[in-house]
Scaffold this motif. Structure first.
Motif, mmCIF file in Angstrom:
data_model
loop_
_atom_site.group_PDB
_atom_site.id
_atom_site.type_symbol
_atom_site.label_atom_id
_atom_site.label_comp_id
_atom_site.label_asym_id
_atom_site.label_seq_id
_atom_site.Cartn_x
_atom_site.Cartn_y
_atom_site.Cartn_z
ATOM 1 N N GLY A 226 -4.003 2.852 -5.849
ATOM 2 C CA GLY A 226 -5.316 3.192 -5.870
ATOM 3 C C GLY A 226 -5.252 4.412 -4.849
ATOM 4 N N PRO A 227 -6.425 5.221 -4.737
ATOM 5 C CA PRO A 227 -6.302 6.674 -4.096
ATOM 6 C C PRO A 227 -6.824 6.109 -2.435
ATOM 7 N N GLU A 228 -7.058 5.199 -2.109
ATOM 8 C CA GLU A 228 -7.611 4.772 -0.711
ATOM 9 C C GLU A 228 -6.648 3.659 -0.276
ATOM 10 N N VAL A 229 -6.051 3.856 0.936
ATOM 11 C CA VAL A 229 -5.226 2.814 1.699
ATOM 12 C C VAL A 229 -6.016 2.752 3.066
ATOM 13 N N THR A 230 -6.285 1.459 3.565
ATOM 14 C CA THR A 230 -6.792 1.529 4.939
ATOM 15 C C THR A 230 -5.555 1.265 5.880
ATOM 16 N N ALA A 231 -6.002 1.368 7.140
ATOM 17 C CA ALA A 231 -4.945 1.382 8.047
ATOM 18 C C ALA A 231 -4.296 -0.100 8.159
ATOM 19 N N GLY A 232 -5.229 -0.949 8.206
ATOM 20 C CA GLY A 232 -4.605 -2.447 7.901
ATOM 21 C C GLY A 232 -3.870 -2.466 6.938
ATOM 22 N N GLN A 233 -3.885 -2.172 5.598
ATOM 23 C CA GLN A 233 -3.270 -2.040 4.516
ATOM 24 C C GLN A 233 -1.821 -1.599 4.691
ATOM 25 N N TRP A 234 -2.042 -0.475 5.560
ATOM 26 C CA TRP A 234 -0.718 0.391 5.760
ATOM 27 C C TRP A 234 0.197 -0.766 6.825
ATOM 28 N N GLY A 235 -0.643 -1.251 7.770
ATOM 29 C CA GLY A 235 0.265 -2.163 8.615
ATOM 30 C C GLY A 235 0.835 -3.197 7.908
ATOM 31 N N ARG A 236 0.141 -4.007 7.022
ATOM 32 C CA ARG A 236 0.905 -5.098 6.162
ATOM 33 C C ARG A 236 1.971 -4.547 5.634
ATOM 34 N N MET A 237 1.794 -3.441 4.943
ATOM 35 C CA MET A 237 2.886 -2.837 4.050
ATOM 36 C C MET A 237 4.266 -2.549 5.064
#
Length: 262
Positions: A226-237
């Motif tokens: 998707g077009p939006e990735v949150t900071a928390g999602q970047w961290g888990r990734m």
């Protein structure tokens, strides 16, 4: 008494150091190697065909209003992202399965430079696959517009950045498994099977569902679609890629540097 100085023989005369090949040249060699084998060549052809076939099918099955650039682009990412790691594995393990490692490391004794060149070639191949997906999606959009479909170019360009991260992470994970195992069938099976087993276990065992949010790449990398990735999602990734990419890559590099070539 006079002494005569004898000139040094050709055998004892110091020889000028010959510089080794540059990293750019090594990367170019590794790019050519991707298509040298039949498996690698057909894998590259398949990646292009998949993107074209998906767009062609969508031209017939999508409603006219849904025939947009984004709808043509996004579906090709997953199947190509599944094939790119196999290409990365073949690039690494081919040196050992085809017994060319002896020649390669004799010409370039610093093995880490060869590994870096292979990884750089994989990065360029992943970016090239992304360019193919974009080009095929653009062609599909133009065809849709000319045949009565929506053919709109409404598209969040963050999706391209996220798609690049997705493809790069996948191909480097494949290369990491190849470096770690140095065996083509074993590396392909391990790369495809281990994450799938983790996904199945986390869906069956409730105690694993929490860790799966941080370690299951099929979960942590899903927001990249998707077009939006949150900071928390970047961290888990980042945590999941540390486990499935960085650790195998580091361990595989150590093994490759120390393994005896025969």
């Amino acid at each position: 008494m006079t002494t005569t100085m004898t000139p040094p023989s050709a055998a004892t005369r110091p020889r000028p150091e010959v510089p080794g090949p540059s990293l750019a040249r090594l990367t170019g060699v590794e790019l050519r190697k991707l298509a040298d084998t039949r498996a690698g060549l057909w894998l590259l052809i398949t990646i292009g065909l998949i993107a074209a076939v998906i767009v062609t099918v969508q031209l017939f099955v999508l409603d006219d209003a849904d025939q947009t650039f984004r709808e043509f682009f996004a579906p090709s990412l997953l199947p190509i992202g599944l094939l790119l790691p196999v290409l990365g594995i073949l690039s690494i393990t081919g040196e050992w399965s085809q017994r060319t490692a002896l020649t390669t490391f004799a010409l370039v004794p610093r093995r880490e430079r060869v590994v870096v060149a292979k990884l750089a070639a994989m990065v360029l191949a992943a970016l090239a696959s992304l360019a193919v997906s974009l080009a095929v999606a653009a062609a599909g959009t133009l065809i849709a517009r000319s045949t009565g479909g929506a053919g709109t170019w409404n598209f969040e360009w963050q999706v391209v950045t996220h798609a690049a991260v997705f493809q790069l992470a996948n191909v480097l994970m494949g290369a990491a498994f190849g470096l770690l195992l140095l065996n083509t069938p074993l590396a392909i099976v391990a790369y495809l099977l281990l994450p799938a087993v983790w996904t199945i276990l986390s869906s069956l065992i409730s105690a694993l569902r929490g860790p799966a949010r941080w370690l299951d790449t099929s979960v942590t990398m899903e927001p990249l679609m998707g077009p939006e990735v949150t900071a928390g999602q970047w961290g888990r990734m980042a945590v999941s890629l540390l486990v499935w990419l960085v650790v195998p890559l580091a361990a595989g590099l150590v093994r490759t540097l120390r393994r005896e070539v025969s």
